[in-house]
Design an enzyme around this catalytic site. Structure first.
Site, mmCIF file in Angstrom:
data_model
loop_
_atom_site.group_PDB
_atom_site.id
_atom_site.type_symbol
_atom_site.label_atom_id
_atom_site.label_comp_id
_atom_site.label_asym_id
_atom_site.label_seq_id
_atom_site.Cartn_x
_atom_site.Cartn_y
_atom_site.Cartn_z
ATOM 1 N N HIS A 288 0.871 -1.185 0.000
ATOM 2 C CA HIS A 288 0.000 0.000 0.000
ATOM 3 C C HIS A 288 0.900 1.225 0.000
ATOM 4 O O HIS A 288 1.925 1.253 0.693
ATOM 5 C CB HIS A 288 -0.893 -0.015 1.242
ATOM 6 C CG HIS A 288 -2.024 0.955 1.178
ATOM 7 N ND1 HIS A 288 -1.836 2.321 1.328
ATOM 8 C CD2 HIS A 288 -3.358 0.777 0.974
ATOM 9 C CE1 HIS A 288 -3.012 2.924 1.220
ATOM 10 N NE2 HIS A 288 -3.946 2.022 1.008
ATOM 11 N N ARG B 186 -6.389 10.206 -0.097
ATOM 12 C CA ARG B 186 -6.038 10.588 -1.463
ATOM 13 C C ARG B 186 -7.287 10.714 -2.320
ATOM 14 O O ARG B 186 -7.329 11.505 -3.264
ATOM 15 C CB ARG B 186 -5.064 9.576 -2.065
ATOM 16 C CG ARG B 186 -3.658 9.715 -1.499
ATOM 17 C CD ARG B 186 -2.696 8.659 -2.032
ATOM 18 N NE ARG B 186 -2.985 7.344 -1.470
ATOM 19 C CZ ARG B 186 -3.234 6.256 -2.181
ATOM 20 N NH1 ARG B 186 -3.235 6.319 -3.493
ATOM 21 N NH2 ARG B 186 -3.469 5.102 -1.587
#
Length: 500
Positions: free
Chosen positions: A180, A203
Site C-alpha cells: 500500500h 487521497r
C-alpha cells in the site's frame, strides 16, 4: 472492469465473475444483517467510478467488525447448541478421519482439545506479518520485502495456509504481495515496524503526495501498485532508504475526510498547519516550491488532466496559499497478500495433487488465493469476505448439533471482572488504570468504562484501547465510531467522570 485490470495476467475470470455478480445481493444482505449504514460512495485508486460503500459518519471496517461480533455473541449466548465461540484459542492442526475433519486447538492456558466436524471453513487471514515463524512464507516467497513495514496485525502469520498445505491443499500466487502506498510514520515511533494505514480515502478526497523537495511525482489515484512503483523509483533515485514522502491535504480535502483527519491528528500522525507558510516550516520545503506545486495542481485540475495521467479531481481545488493544511509522512507498506489457498467459485479448497475440491473444506477472505490475481483493487477485500463468506454459508452442509452438547461463547478462565461500580471517578484516579494488570479504564462521553476484559478481544488490536487508557478517549472513539455503537455493545459504566 477495474477488478480484472488490477488482477492483470493472473486474472481468473470465473472468480472475478462470482465477486462482481454477487456483490449487490451480498452487500444488501450485509447491510440488512448488521444494520450498518453504507450510504456513502467513494472513488478510490484504480476506480473508474465511485465503487466503495462506507458509513457517512464512521469507519466501515470498524463498524462492520463490531456489528458482526455483536451478532455472533448474541447467537452464541442465546443458542449455545448452534454456535460456539472459542476465544483465547489457537488453531494448531487439521487432519481427516473418515468423513470428518479433526481440528486441533490450544488455549492460552495450555489446554489442548480436538473438535470434529464434517466441514471446516478456513478464514485465518494472510501472511503479511510472517517473518519470525519457524518457516516464514513472506521470506520464502518475497525476501525482497524483508525491510518493508506492514499495516497488518501480528496474528497474520499464515498459520491457516501452512496447515492447509500440510493436508494437501494447493497454494497459489504466493509471491503476489500488495504494497500500500501510504502507511503513516509515527513521529514518536519512527522505526516501528507496524504502521497505521493512511486510508485510501485521504487521497480520494484530494490528498497529494510530495517528494521531500515538494514536488508531485505520480497520479495519486492510480492503482496501488502504480503509486508504489512511482514512490520506489523516486526513493531509489534519491537514495532514500526510508522511502518517506509527504502526504498533504488542504482544508477542503480534510473537510471531506473529517473523521479520518480527526483520528490521525489525535494520534499525532497528521499535523495541522496554517497556510503554505506553515507547511513550509513543518516540512522544510521551500515556500516558492510549494506555491509552484500547488499552482500547477490547480491548473491541471481546471484542465481535467495532469502530466501523470490523472483525470479525476475531487472538489478540493483551488488549493489556496492561506488555507489550513494537514501533513504527515507516509511510506509504502505491506498491506495484503493476494496469494493463499486455492479455491473454486464455491469457496471449496482445491487439492494440490489434481485440483479437485477437498471434501468439506472451504476458505474465504485473505486466507484464500486467486480472487485478486496480480493485485487487489481498493475496496475488494471486505467485498471478497462478504461475497464468498455468504456464498459458503448458504451452500455448506450444516449438521444438526446434539442439544446435549453444552457450549459457551467465552472462556471464563482467568478473565478479569470489571471493577465494582462507584458514583464518580477523578481524572487522577482514572490515570492510574492504563495497563491490564492494574485495570484498563477509559472515559467515554462522561462515563468511565473498565475495558480490561475487552483489550485483547478488540478487533482493531489492543493498542487502540491502550493508547487512550487512563484518559478521556471520547474524541478518538468518536472519530472512528458512532456513539450508538457504544450503547449497543453492552458495556456498563463503572462510574461517571468528575468534572466531565
Amino acid at each position: 472492469g477495474d477488478t480484472t485490470k488490477s488482477a492483470g495476467a493472473l486474472a481468473r475470470p470465473e472468480l472475478i465473475s462470482r465477486l462482481a455478480n454477487d456483490s449487490a445481493v451480498a452487500v444488501s444482505w450485509l447491510r440488512d444483517r448488521t444494520g450498518v449504514d453504507l450510504s456513502m460512495t467513494s472513488q478510490l485508486g484504480g476506480h473508474t467510478a465511485k465503487r466503495t460503500l462506507r458509513p457517512s459518519n464512521a469507519f466501515v471496517g470498524a463498524e462492520l467488525t463490531f456489528a458482526m461480533g455483536q451478532l455472533l455473541n448474541k447467537i452464541a449466548d442465546g443458542s449455545p447448541g448452534k454456535l460456539r465461540l472459542l476465544t483465547k484459542t489457537k488453531w494448531t492442526g487439521l487432519s481427516r478421519d473418515g468423513t470428518e475433519w479433526v481440528v486441533e486447538t490450544l488455549t492460552t492456558n495450555g489446554t489442548q482439545a480436538s473438535l470434529r466436524a464434517p466441514a471446516v471453513i478456513i478464514t485465518s487471514g494472510g501472511f503479511g506479518h510472517d517473518r519470525s515463524e519457524q518457516e516464514s512464507l513472506m521470506l520464502k516467497y518475497r525476501p525482497d520485502l524483508a525491510s518493508f513495514p506492514t499495516t497488518l496485525g501480528p496474528q497474520t502469520t499464515g498459520d491457516g495456509l501452512k496447515i492447509a498445505r500440510g493436508i494437501g491443499a494447493r497454494l497459489v500466487d504466493m509471491d503476489r504481495v500488495q504494497l500500500h502506498p501510504t502507511g503513516f510514520v509515527d513521529p514518536a515511533k519512527p522505526t516501528e515496524n507496524t504502521k497505521t494505514l493512511a486510508a485510501e480515502l485521504l487521497r480520494g478526497v484530494g490528498g497529494l503526495l510530495l517528494t521531500k523537495k515538494g514536488l508531485r511525482f505520480t497520479n495519486e489515484l492510480g492503482t496501488r501498485q502504480a503509486v508504489v512503483d512511482a514512490m520506489l523509483r523516486e526513493a531509489n533515485a534519491t537514495g532514500d532508504e526510508q522511502r518517506g514522502f509527504h502526504l498533504v491535504l488542504n482544508g477542503k480535502a480534510a473537510e471531506m475526510a473529517d473523521r479520518h483527519v480527526t483520528l490521525y491528528s489525535k494520534k499525532g500522525l497528521l499535523t495541522k498547519v496554517e497556510g503554505l507558510q506553515g507547511l513550509s516550516a513543518k516540512t522544510g520545503i521551500a515556500l516558492d516550491v510549494l506555491k509552484a506545486t500547488m499552482a500547477s495542481f490547480n491548473e491541471a485540475a481546471q484542465k481535467g488532466k495532469d502530466a501523470f495521467g490523472r483525470s479525476v479531481f475531487p472538489p478540493c481545488w483551488p488549493v489556496e496559499p492561506d488555507e489550513v493544511f494537514y501533513v504527515g509522512i507516509v511510506v509504502p507498506v505491506i498491506h495484503y497478500t493476494m496469494g493463499g489457498i486455492a479455491i473454486d467459485t464455491d469457496g471449496r479448497v482445491l487439492s494440490d495433487a489434481d485440483g479437485t475440491p477437498l471434501p468439506g473444506l472451504y476458505s474465504a477472505g485473505e486466507a484464500s488465493g486467486g480472487v485478486h490475481g496480480d493485485n487487489r483493487l481498493a475496496g475488494n477485500s471486505l467485498l471478497e469476505c462478504t461475497v464468498f463468506g455468504r456464498h459458503i454459508g448458504l451452500t455448506v452442509p450444516v449438521k444438526q448439533v446434539d442439544s446435549r452438547h453444552e457450549a459457551v461463547s467465552r472462556d471464563p478462565v482467568g478473565v478479569p471482572q470489571p471493577a465494582a461500580a462507584k458514583e464518580s471517578i477523578s481524572a487522577e484516579e482514572l490515570a492510574l488504570h492504563k495497563k491490564p494488570n492494574n485495570g484498563t479504564w477509559v472515559a467515554l462521553y462522561g462515563q468511565v468504562f473498565d475495558l480490561t476484559e475487552y483489550v485483547e478481544e478488540h478487533p482493531g488490536g489492543a493498542e487502540a484501547i491502550l493508547d487512550v487508557a487512563g484518559t478521556d478517549g471520547t474524541e478518538t472513539f468518536a472519530a472512528v465510531h458512532n456513539k450508538e455503537l457504544l450503547e449497543s455493545m453492552g458495556f456498563e459504566p463503572i462510574a461517571t467522570l468528575q468534572d466531565a
